[in-house]
Design an enzyme around this catalytic site. Structure first.
Site, PDB file in Angstrom:
ATOM      1  N   HIS A  19       0.866  -1.182   0.000  1.00 10.15           N
ATOM      2  CA  HIS A  19       0.000   0.000   0.000  1.00 10.15           C
ATOM      3  C   HIS A  19       0.899   1.227   0.000  1.00 10.15           C
ATOM      4  O   HIS A  19       1.326   1.709   1.045  1.00 10.15           O
ATOM      5  CB  HIS A  19      -0.922  -0.030   1.223  1.00 10.15           C
ATOM      6  CG  HIS A  19      -1.929   1.082   1.259  1.00 10.15           C
ATOM      7  ND1 HIS A  19      -3.121   1.007   1.962  1.00 10.15           N
ATOM      8  CD2 HIS A  19      -1.941   2.319   0.681  1.00 10.15           C
ATOM      9  CE1 HIS A  19      -3.804   2.128   1.816  1.00 10.15           C
ATOM     10  NE2 HIS A  19      -3.096   2.954   1.051  1.00 10.15           N
ATOM     11  N   GLU A 202     -11.241   3.495   5.885  1.00  9.26           N
ATOM     12  CA  GLU A 202     -10.210   4.396   6.427  1.00  9.26           C
ATOM     13  C   GLU A 202     -10.973   5.477   7.204  1.00  9.26           C
ATOM     14  O   GLU A 202     -10.966   5.485   8.433  1.00  9.26           O
ATOM     15  CB  GLU A 202      -9.369   4.996   5.291  1.00  9.26           C
ATOM     16  CG  GLU A 202      -8.308   5.995   5.754  1.00  9.26           C
ATOM     17  CD  GLU A 202      -7.570   6.667   4.579  1.00  9.26           C
ATOM     18  OE1 GLU A 202      -8.070   6.657   3.442  1.00  9.26           O
ATOM     19  OE2 GLU A 202      -6.474   7.233   4.832  1.00  9.26           O
TER      20      GLU A 202
HETATM   21  N1  HPA Z   1      -6.466   7.490   1.247  1.00 10.10           N
HETATM   22  C1  HPA Z   1      -7.131   7.852   0.160  1.00 10.10           C
HETATM   23  N2  HPA Z   1      -6.552   8.329  -0.916  1.00 10.10           N
HETATM   24  C2  HPA Z   1      -5.228   8.466  -0.921  1.00 10.10           C
HETATM   25  C3  HPA Z   1      -4.479   8.120   0.167  1.00 10.10           C
HETATM   26  C4  HPA Z   1      -5.133   7.592   1.319  1.00 10.10           C
HETATM   27  O1  HPA Z   1      -4.547   7.251   2.362  1.00 10.10           O
HETATM   28  N3  HPA Z   1      -3.187   8.386  -0.154  1.00 10.10           N
HETATM   29  C5  HPA Z   1      -3.166   8.857  -1.407  1.00 10.10           C
HETATM   30  N4  HPA Z   1      -4.406   8.921  -1.885  1.00 10.10           N
HETATM   31 ZN    ZN Z   2      -3.639   4.832   0.472  1.00  6.21          ZN
END
Ligand code: HPA
Ligand code: ZN
Length: 341
Positions: A19, A202
């Site tokens: 990731h 997230e």
């Molecule tokens: N989340 C969503 N989009 C993103 C992220 C992330 O952590 N990093 C780069 N684009």
């Molecule tokens: Zn990411």
């Protein structure tokens, strides 16, 4: 374990990174250099001022700064330099295999061609594989805050690069852009033979993870830390052995959790989830992959066994052939035997 011993253990441990946004590895020094050579103005006089500005309240406040910085990337050489620098850094941390995201829409929207982006990145990947012995896969992320239509057009362009793009992912602003919005795009991706992943859980609730499984049929979930809100979902993730690519420093810097001590990584491991540790956007979040292992280990009291499980998981979850996977897992196991403490 003593701090120095833990540092040496993590440093030597063979691992995969799954990731990692290549645009998120643009260190302020390189951003300033490339910005100068391309005549792209930046709101920072120098690298130190940029670092100081990297204080975030949430995902969106990060994305605003990240997309602005990304606008310095214009030529094939820029994408090459960015990717080559990441691979050097990764190899120095004993990353043996890296699966790398890129965000084409943020570049094509500025008039950069798909071909420029891909040529720069893939040339650096081939050189890195040869010089550093690090294996790589490229995953194209679709920006979920743009329209489905825009995403589908980008997918069509990717079909011409089927040989160098292994998978499709989904990133950018999560809230209000649920996975189901992209069901048609993922259907198209599967029919074209791409592997698939998606950022989910997230900032979005556990239901977004469920949607990524049920509507997008992804092989892995990126982040996924909010799965613990839903016991049935956790049971399903365990039963189906769906890997989660967790990014501890990112989660703390974007305030998904108030501090590393509150991060659920250890609880996720203890629930039997296939958790991996990754750096997400290391130029912005204060650490590459080893920094993430160490910050989590220190705050959560991870032991050697947990750390080895995380490294093994990274290869189990990677898009590798059975022979490659066996080879890397043997490397981890040999290291663990030699350094069992
Ligand atoms: N989340 C969503 N989009 C993103 C992220 C992330 O952590 N990093 C780069 N684009
Ligand atoms: Zn990411």
């Amino acid at each position: 374990m003593e701090k120095e011993v833990m540092e040496a253990f993590v440093r030597g441990l063979p691992k995969a990174e799954l990731h990692l946004h290549i645009e998120g590895t643009l260190e302020p020094e390189m951003m300033i250099d490339i910005g100068r050579r391309n005549d792209v103005p930046l709101p920072y006089p120098d690298a130190a001022a940029a670092r100081k500005a990297y204080a975030f309240d949430n995902l969106q406040s990060f994305l605003d700064i990240y997309y602005r910085a990304t606008s310095v990337l214009r030529r094939e050489q820029d994408f090459y330099d960015l990717t080559a620098a990441y691979l050097e850094k990764a190899a120095s941390q004993n990353v043996r295999h890296a699966e790398i995201f890129f965000d084409p829409q943020t570049h094509t929207a500025r008039g950069i061609t798909f071909d420029t982006i891909i040529r720069g990145i893939t040339a650096a990947l081939s050189d890195g594989e040869r010089r550093l012995g690090i294996s790589t896969r490229l995953i194209m992320c679709i920006l979920r805050d743009l329209s489905l239509h825009n995403g589908l057009e980008t997918m069509e362009q990717a079909l011409d690069y089927r040989d160098v793009i292994a998978g499709i992912g989904l990133d950018s602003a999560e809230l209000g852009n649920p996975p189901a919005k992209f069901a048609e795009l993922y259907d198209r991706a599967h029919r074209a033979g791409f592997l698939t992943v998606a950022h989910a859980g997230e900032e979005g609730h556990a239901d977004y993870i469920r949607q990524a499984l049920d509507s997008l049929h992804v092989r892995r979930i990126d982040h996924g830390v909010r799965c613990l809100e839903d016991d049935e979902l956790v049971a399903e993730l365990v039963r189906r052995d769906i890997p989660l690519t967790v990014c501890p420093l990112s989660n703390v810097r974007l305030r998904v959790f108030a501090s590393m001590r509150e991060h659920p990584l250890k609880r996720m491991l203890d629930r039997g989830l296939r958790v991996t540790v990754n750096s997400d956007d290391p130029a912005y979040f204060g650490g590459y992959v080893n920094g993430n292992y160490l910050a989590a280990a220190e705050a959560l009291g991870l032991g050697r066994g947990d750390i080895v499980t995380l490294a093994r998981n990274s290869f189990v979850a990677a898009f590798l052939s059975p022979a490659e996977r066996r080879h890397y897992l043997d490397e981890v196991d040999a290291f663990a035997v030699l350094h069992h403490g």
